[in-house]
Scaffold this motif. Sequence first.
Motif, PDB file in Angstrom:
ATOM      1  N   LYS A  62     -35.656 -13.760   9.249  1.00  0.00           N
ATOM      2  CA  LYS A  62     -36.279 -14.123   7.718  1.00  0.00           C
ATOM      3  C   LYS A  62     -37.008 -13.091   7.181  1.00  0.00           C
ATOM      4  N   ALA A  63     -37.385 -11.910   8.417  1.00  0.00           N
ATOM      5  CA  ALA A  63     -38.178 -10.903   7.831  1.00  0.00           C
ATOM      6  C   ALA A  63     -37.625  -9.621   8.392  1.00  0.00           C
ATOM      7  N   TYR A  64     -37.916  -8.516   7.975  1.00  0.00           N
ATOM      8  CA  TYR A  64     -37.513  -7.129   8.324  1.00  0.00           C
ATOM      9  C   TYR A  64     -37.356  -7.077   9.652  1.00  0.00           C
ATOM     10  N   VAL A  65     -36.189  -6.329  10.224  1.00  0.00           N
ATOM     11  CA  VAL A  65     -35.896  -6.329  11.469  1.00  0.00           C
ATOM     12  C   VAL A  65     -36.511  -4.733  12.140  1.00  0.00           C
ATOM     13  N   ASN A  66     -37.391  -5.066  12.822  1.00  0.00           N
ATOM     14  CA  ASN A  66     -38.023  -3.626  13.545  1.00  0.00           C
ATOM     15  C   ASN A  66     -37.435  -2.905  14.474  1.00  0.00           C
ATOM     16  N   CYS A  67     -36.736  -3.603  15.574  1.00  0.00           N
ATOM     17  CA  CYS A  67     -36.225  -3.135  16.608  1.00  0.00           C
ATOM     18  C   CYS A  67     -35.121  -3.903  17.056  1.00  0.00           C
ATOM     19  N   THR A  68     -34.281  -3.019  18.032  1.00  0.00           N
ATOM     20  CA  THR A  68     -32.858  -3.722  18.547  1.00  0.00           C
ATOM     21  C   THR A  68     -32.696  -3.100  19.769  1.00  0.00           C
ATOM     22  N   HIS A  69     -32.176  -3.855  20.865  1.00  0.00           N
ATOM     23  CA  HIS A  69     -31.796  -3.302  22.060  1.00  0.00           C
ATOM     24  C   HIS A  69     -30.626  -4.112  22.856  1.00  0.00           C
ATOM     25  N   TRP A  70     -29.735  -3.271  23.198  1.00  0.00           N
ATOM     26  CA  TRP A  70     -28.586  -3.777  24.119  1.00  0.00           C
ATOM     27  C   TRP A  70     -28.952  -4.420  25.530  1.00  0.00           C
ATOM     28  N   LEU A  71     -28.205  -5.382  25.916  1.00  0.00           N
ATOM     29  CA  LEU A  71     -28.180  -5.839  27.327  1.00  0.00           C
ATOM     30  C   LEU A  71     -26.687  -5.792  27.703  1.00  0.00           C
ATOM     31  N   PRO A  72     -26.287  -4.863  28.515  1.00  0.00           N
ATOM     32  CA  PRO A  72     -26.911  -3.752  28.846  1.00  0.00           C
ATOM     33  C   PRO A  72     -26.817  -2.489  27.755  1.00  0.00           C
ATOM     34  N   SER A  73     -27.761  -1.626  27.906  1.00  0.00           N
ATOM     35  CA  SER A  73     -27.743  -0.382  26.930  1.00  0.00           C
ATOM     36  C   SER A  73     -26.797   0.488  27.726  1.00  0.00           C
ATOM     37  N   ASN A  74     -26.541   1.730  27.001  1.00  0.00           N
ATOM     38  CA  ASN A  74     -25.385   2.598  27.673  1.00  0.00           C
ATOM     39  C   ASN A  74     -25.770   3.105  28.560  1.00  0.00           C
ATOM     40  N   LYS A  75     -27.148   3.149  29.231  1.00  0.00           N
ATOM     41  CA  LYS A  75     -27.632   4.053  30.313  1.00  0.00           C
ATOM     42  C   LYS A  75     -27.330   2.966  31.578  1.00  0.00           C
ATOM     43  N   PHE A  76     -26.853   1.739  31.243  1.00  0.00           N
ATOM     44  CA  PHE A  76     -26.387   0.770  32.452  1.00  0.00           C
ATOM     45  C   PHE A  76     -24.879   0.538  32.266  1.00  0.00           C
ATOM     46  N   SER A  77     -23.997   1.680  31.872  1.00  0.00           N
ATOM     47  CA  SER A  77     -22.694   1.283  31.548  1.00  0.00           C
ATOM     48  C   SER A  77     -22.011   1.103  32.938  1.00  0.00           C
ATOM     49  N   ARG A  85     -18.942 -10.392  28.340  1.00  0.00           N
ATOM     50  CA  ARG A  85     -19.898 -10.739  27.431  1.00  0.00           C
ATOM     51  C   ARG A  85     -20.949  -9.544  27.459  1.00  0.00           C
ATOM     52  N   HIS A  86     -21.534  -9.133  26.224  1.00  0.00           N
ATOM     53  CA  HIS A  86     -22.653  -8.053  26.075  1.00  0.00           C
ATOM     54  C   HIS A  86     -23.715  -9.006  25.132  1.00  0.00           C
ATOM     55  N   TYR A  87     -24.804  -8.607  25.332  1.00  0.00           N
ATOM     56  CA  TYR A  87     -26.064  -9.298  24.613  1.00  0.00           C
ATOM     57  C   TYR A  87     -26.896  -8.219  23.862  1.00  0.00           C
ATOM     58  N   LEU A  88     -27.624  -8.734  22.881  1.00  0.00           N
ATOM     59  CA  LEU A  88     -28.257  -7.756  21.893  1.00  0.00           C
ATOM     60  C   LEU A  88     -29.677  -8.467  21.635  1.00  0.00           C
ATOM     61  N   LEU A  89     -30.898  -7.665  21.947  1.00  0.00           N
ATOM     62  CA  LEU A  89     -31.985  -8.373  21.434  1.00  0.00           C
ATOM     63  C   LEU A  89     -32.448  -7.891  20.062  1.00  0.00           C
ATOM     64  N   SER A  90     -33.090  -8.546  19.114  1.00  0.00           N
ATOM     65  CA  SER A  90     -33.384  -7.900  17.962  1.00  0.00           C
ATOM     66  C   SER A  90     -35.066  -8.586  17.692  1.00  0.00           C
ATOM     67  N   GLY A  91     -35.827  -7.789  17.106  1.00  0.00           N
ATOM     68  CA  GLY A  91     -37.391  -8.182  16.917  1.00  0.00           C
ATOM     69  C   GLY A  91     -37.529  -7.818  15.444  1.00  0.00           C
ATOM     70  N   ASP A  92     -38.406  -8.956  14.578  1.00  0.00           N
ATOM     71  CA  ASP A  92     -38.775  -8.644  13.384  1.00  0.00           C
ATOM     72  C   ASP A  92     -40.217  -8.568  13.346  1.00  0.00           C
ATOM     73  N   VAL A  93     -40.757  -8.446  11.824  1.00  0.00           N
ATOM     74  CA  VAL A  93     -41.909  -8.192  11.456  1.00  0.00           C
ATOM     75  C   VAL A  93     -42.992  -9.366  11.776  1.00  0.00           C
ATOM     76  N   ASP A  94     -42.282 -10.492  11.820  1.00  0.00           N
ATOM     77  CA  ASP A  94     -42.885 -11.969  11.841  1.00  0.00           C
ATOM     78  C   ASP A  94     -43.157 -12.184  13.395  1.00  0.00           C
ATOM     79  N   GLY A  95     -42.821 -11.266  14.266  1.00  0.00           N
ATOM     80  CA  GLY A  95     -42.843 -11.771  15.653  1.00  0.00           C
ATOM     81  C   GLY A  95     -41.731 -12.276  16.432  1.00  0.00           C
ATOM     82  N   VAL A  96     -40.569 -12.542  15.536  1.00  0.00           N
ATOM     83  CA  VAL A  96     -39.463 -13.418  16.181  1.00  0.00           C
ATOM     84  C   VAL A  96     -38.555 -12.285  16.901  1.00  0.00           C
ATOM     85  N   ILE A  97     -37.840 -12.873  18.009  1.00  0.00           N
ATOM     86  CA  ILE A  97     -37.243 -12.186  19.014  1.00  0.00           C
ATOM     87  C   ILE A  97     -35.757 -13.140  19.051  1.00  0.00           C
TER      88      ILE A  97
END
Length: 219
Positions: A62-77, A85-97
Amino acid sequence: MASGGGLTQVGVHKVFTGAGCNRIVNNVSWGACNLVSFGPQNAVAIFSPESAQILATLPGHKAYVNCTHWLPSNKFSFKAKHLKRHYLLSGDVDGVIILWELSLVDKKWRNVLQVPEAHKKGVTCFSAIMASHSDAIFASTSSDGTVKLWEVIFPSSSAGDCRFSCLDSITVGKKPMVALSLMDFPGNSHYLALAMGGLDNKIHSYSVERTGNSSMPVN
């Protein structure tokens, strides 16, 4: 469309999807699945470097997305060769992950869950390691002056639920951290090393037990 008393079918196909990345430092992440994520306004966009196209946009914040991060990221290929299945984290300016799931079998996305009681203010950065094929540990930092360490256990099936636990919460003061790096502690599998860079112009180094107890040997 009517034509001479009948109907004429008209085909429609997608030509181009455009989305501008929010102008924030930690917004872009490259996954082991060879996809790139970023936050355009309140959504998460999934970009394919191979086709140079945005494949999907994920609504949920519901607010601007500040950051994203893959689980796993490319360095853990090297740990992701057999993952379906791969997973993705996203965090916004309201503190929601939010945690997202990508099924490589059918290329479908799923909003897995919103992390409970994540942060009181904007999430600024993620860092993560894959502890195993079914277990990841990640750190999140926020402008609320805290850095939190989390463990997530992935489900054994695509319809299952992820299990989250907060291992530790570190108070860093009025000047928040804006960069994180989490790694296995060299020579000791029971500890993690966490480095932080903040608006206080310092680099903070922590050792963190996998059980959640932290200490700060170097500052």
